[in-house]
Scaffold this motif. Sequence first.
Motif: not given
Length: 212
Positions: A28, A32, A36
């Motif tokens: 994860e 992430k 971004n």
Amino acid sequence: MNNFLELASSRRSIRKFEDTIVPAEDVEYFIKAAVNAPSGCNSQCWRFVAIRDRDIMERIEEAVIKKLEQILEFNKKELTESYLASKRKMVSFFAKAPLVIAVFMTNANYYDKVLIASLKEQGYDDEGIMKLLGNFDILSVGAAIQNMLLAIHEKGYGACWMNDPAIAGLEINEILGIPPEQKFISLIPVGVPAYTPKSKKMKEMSEVFSII
Ligand SMILES: Cc1cc2nc3c(=O)[nH]c(=O)nc-3n(C[C@H](O)[C@H](O)[C@H](O)COP(=O)(O)O)c2cc1C
């Protein structure tokens, strides 16, 4: 790692991994970092599938090797058994990693509808428009992948950005149940590195950079 340049310059492609499982919270974290990244018109035109299932990896490996062999059929005279064996390995080492992240590209948005309507009037199709606008969809996916590679490296894992498996892109979509409109881009095998890579040759700064 003391600074960003140290992180970026010490990242290397890793092609052999320990069996150690990569925990879900690390996966994860990588995703992430990826999501971004900047994207053209904030399209966020990416999709990721993290694969830890060995059967699925093997099905992808089979599909890639089958496609490779079909392609090479057309140059039989140069096809030695040793070339074929090493090529098979080169396109399929991902299947021995404890984690493989498959990356797909989804549809991009355009902020400027007036511009797009004008291009359509002039006969541009969707592909032609994207090409004219510098292929920002694929560039955005590349930015996300690079963010992900750095996050993987920061956590002490190794990875390799692999585009060779794209030869079996449609088959990979099918195996993973991803609709064909979401174009397969890359596979990223990830794991604890099983070796230290040799240093790589870098171009001189003066060859790739100027300041005016
Ligand atoms: C878009 C892209 C596609 C790549 N595809 C492959 C691939 O299919 N197989 C592979 O072994 N390496 C692949 N690589 C890794 C490059 O070979 C590697 O980044 C390059 O040799 C520099 O080495 P480094 O990553 O250790 O700095 C790819 C890299 C990029 C950026």
